[in-house]
Scaffold this active site. Sequence first.
Site, PDB file in Angstrom:
ATOM      1  CB  THR A  52      -1.020  -0.015   1.154  1.00 60.49           C
ATOM      2  OG1 THR A  52      -1.849   1.143   1.028  1.00 60.49           O
ATOM      3  CG2 THR A  52      -0.385  -0.046   2.526  1.00 60.49           C
ATOM      4  CD  GLU A  53      -1.276   3.893  -3.048  1.00 65.28           C
ATOM      5  OE1 GLU A  53      -1.205   2.644  -3.026  1.00 65.28           O
ATOM      6  OE2 GLU A  53      -2.216   4.518  -3.583  1.00 65.28           O
ATOM      7  CG  ASN A  54      -0.752   4.040   3.295  1.00 62.20           C
ATOM      8  OD1 ASN A  54      -1.012   3.191   2.450  1.00 62.20           O
ATOM      9  ND2 ASN A  54      -1.077   3.901   4.562  1.00 62.20           N
TER      10      ASN A  54
END
Lengths: 228, 235
Positions: A52-54
């Site tokens: 997940t890009e966060n």
Amino acid sequence: MSTETVTRLSRAQMAWRAAQDIADGTYANLGIGIPEQVAQFVPEGRQVTYHTENGVLGFGERPPQGEEDYDLVNAGKKPVTLLPGASFFHHADSFAMIRGGHIDVAILGAFQVAPNGDLANWRAGDDAVPAVGGAMDLVVGAKSVWVITSHVTRTGEHKLIERCTYPLTGVGVVSRIFTDVAVIHVQDGRFVLKEMVPGMTVERLQEMTGAPLATEGKIGTLCPPAVG
Amino acid sequence: MEKPVMGIAEALADVPDGATVLVGGFGGAGSPIELVHALIDQGARDLTVVNNNAGNGDVGLAALIRERRVRKMICSFPRSANPKAFTELYLKGEIELEVVPQGTLAERIRAGGAGIPAFYTPASVGTPLAEGKEVRTFDGRDYVMEHWIRADYALVKAETADRAGNLLYNMSARNFGPVMCMAAQTTVVQVRNVVEPGAIDPEAVVTPGIFVDRIVQVADPAQEELLFAEGAVYP
């Protein structure tokens, strides 16, 4: 056009179908919305690591109610849990994973997809507040970009069209499309029909599609189990 | 070198009008809500704020925007469950928006901290967000030039600082913190715990203390998502 004899896939079934194509050993990024559900349906025995890009690799299911920690969230800002082997990293490293070609597949939603692989999924008109998030990085960075979308809009307009009219997210990036009535591969500037739901005909599906559908050999039956 | 552990008002006392301020957080995760509320109290106006989002509900960054203290937002995704403060001003043309792909945003901040004035990325090539920007071809592929972001202040939330300024974060609340700490003239971090130098294993340090200027201890920080769920309003 009439589609009353055709059963459309539910959102969960569209996610299920996309999950069947994820190979063992994949690092996958799932977009907000229907793609998030893909994680629930990976076939038994395949190892898939979700990014997940966060800033998390190796997250798992949603936590039980009451155990949410809003410091541990996915790209949709929903709480997740961690699996053994998970890691945290900052945003620049996270997008190095994406842009640097380390993510095998990114699965996103779409407003429009064209047979040349162009994707529009971030801005439908000039009046809305533009918001792009990580989509532009994902579509140029992931080794494969797949789309899950309803085949047409709620009002019956084409989403699979000859040329995107909304602002682009990426140029020539999409390779597979999983809709509520068909599976279509994007190959050599063409939509190639691979599967369709029972009761659907190529002619009717062509009416629902704003660009020519090619076929190569047998068209499979798109008939996921009742999941959700 | 020991970094000052300051009161929250003192730590932000010198933020001038017109400052560029990096605000950490991805939605509520890592949102330094006490620092942002202290910035509201402090009064600086005409700010350029860099954050992934543009606030939610009526607290934190959304409250700063609602109080008309932000001239321009630089962000990737100015939407949330309730982005009304930003949306209202934006649709009236009363706040500027520079929308940046999320990875480009992170890398522009990192480049600012790393002393690299510009770089080339494939993200946004062929889209409206690349319009007016230099495009160059490397090994047969097109890349768009993006400039660094450097700021006057960074407001970052971490979990633990030692007095040398070394930081540990809490899970996905890390997000933009490490790159934002690098890219500001003055980096102010709010942390739950302040410990003596030596108490953090050097192998485990995420942000080295050289990137931190001021430490504020907030022992029991609010979580933006929970404040939003309660319908909280600040001030």
